[in-house]
Design an enzyme around this catalytic site. Structure first.
Site, PDB file in Angstrom:
ATOM      1  N   CYS A 126       8.408   8.832 -12.429  1.00  0.00           N
ATOM      2  CA  CYS A 126       8.431   7.641 -11.324  1.00  0.00           C
ATOM      3  C   CYS A 126       9.568   7.926 -10.426  1.00  0.00           C
ATOM      4  O   CYS A 126      10.495   8.215 -11.405  1.00  0.00           O
ATOM      5  CB  CYS A 126       8.201   6.234 -11.200  1.00  0.00           C
ATOM      6  N   HIS A 135      -1.402   6.539  -9.329  1.00  0.00           N
ATOM      7  CA  HIS A 135      -0.344   5.775  -9.863  1.00  0.00           C
ATOM      8  C   HIS A 135       0.356   5.538  -8.467  1.00  0.00           C
ATOM      9  O   HIS A 135       1.094   4.221  -7.760  1.00  0.00           O
ATOM     10  CB  HIS A 135       0.926   7.049 -10.096  1.00  0.00           C
ATOM     11  N   GLU A 136       0.343   5.764  -6.980  1.00  0.00           N
ATOM     12  CA  GLU A 136       0.499   5.761  -5.775  1.00  0.00           C
ATOM     13  C   GLU A 136       0.056   3.632  -5.483  1.00  0.00           C
ATOM     14  O   GLU A 136       0.175   3.000  -4.795  1.00  0.00           O
ATOM     15  CB  GLU A 136       1.067   6.435  -4.776  1.00  0.00           C
ATOM     16  N   HIS A 174       1.700   1.310  -6.949  1.00  0.00           N
ATOM     17  CA  HIS A 174       2.367   0.590  -6.297  1.00  0.00           C
ATOM     18  C   HIS A 174       2.269  -0.535  -5.523  1.00  0.00           C
ATOM     19  O   HIS A 174       3.762  -1.421  -5.406  1.00  0.00           O
ATOM     20  CB  HIS A 174       3.507   1.526  -5.508  1.00  0.00           C
TER      21      HIS A 174
END
Length: 184
Positions: free
Chosen positions: A110, A153-154, A157
């Site tokens: 990351c 993953h994004e 966030h």
């Protein structure tokens, strides 16, 4: 242009907050921010530009990583067949996913985490997501492999979740039963 100076690091409180929906149509400022996220991931993959500006290469970036708590992500990568997935999306949302899991054999990294954190991160093997592009078009993407992992993953966030939250801390490299191991 965004640089590594603009990316907040692990431990910053904004990385643990839930980002707000972007109202549609987006403001010019929101469009500029989203465009700069995509520009960063594209530039970071260009050896000359990344060397010149000290950019760490990345395949995805979310607005909370530049301390903007809005639901915006950018992804720029190729899958194992060479197909390019280059998207800058407002309000991306996973609308369905497989039961089957997958994980990156090399683990995940990351841009907001400056150290390597070994361990397998279980993800859905296939996802369908919806989002709105910079031009205002609503898109629906069906993804698998590396693109599916990157988008998850994004989107994490946007919900204040970090990739290492999923790692089995007792045995980080224990293979995930029944999951597809993906090479990068």
């Amino acid at each position: 242009m965004l640089t590594m100076e603009d990316i907040i690091r692990d431990g910053h409180p904004s990385l643990r907050k839930v980002a707000a929906e972007v109202s549609m149509p987006p403001s010019e400022e929101d469009k500029q921010i989203l465009n700069s996220l995509l520009e960063y991931v594209i530039n970071s993959q260009n050896p000359e530009i990344s060397a010149q500006y000290g950019l760490r290469p990345g395949i995805g970036l979310a607005a909370p990583q530049i301390n903007v708590l809005k639901r915006m992500i950018a992804v720029h990568l190729r899958d194992d067949t060479g197909t390019l997935y280059s998207y800058a999306l407002f309000n991306p949302k996973i609308i369905s996913h497989s039961v089957e899991k997958s994980y990156l054999q090399a683990g995940e990294g990351c841009l907001s985490v400056d150290r390597a954190i070994p361990g397998y991160v279980p993800r859905y093997a296939r996802i369908t997501l919806k989002g709105t592009t910079l031009s205002g078009e609503e898109v629906k993407l069906r993804l698998k492999g590396l693109p599916a992992i990157c988008f998850q993953h994004e989107i994490d966030h946007l919900n204040g979740v970090m990739f290492y939250d999923y790692i089995n801390h007792e045995d980080p490299l224990r293979p995930i039963e029944g999951a597809i191991a993906i090479e990068r």
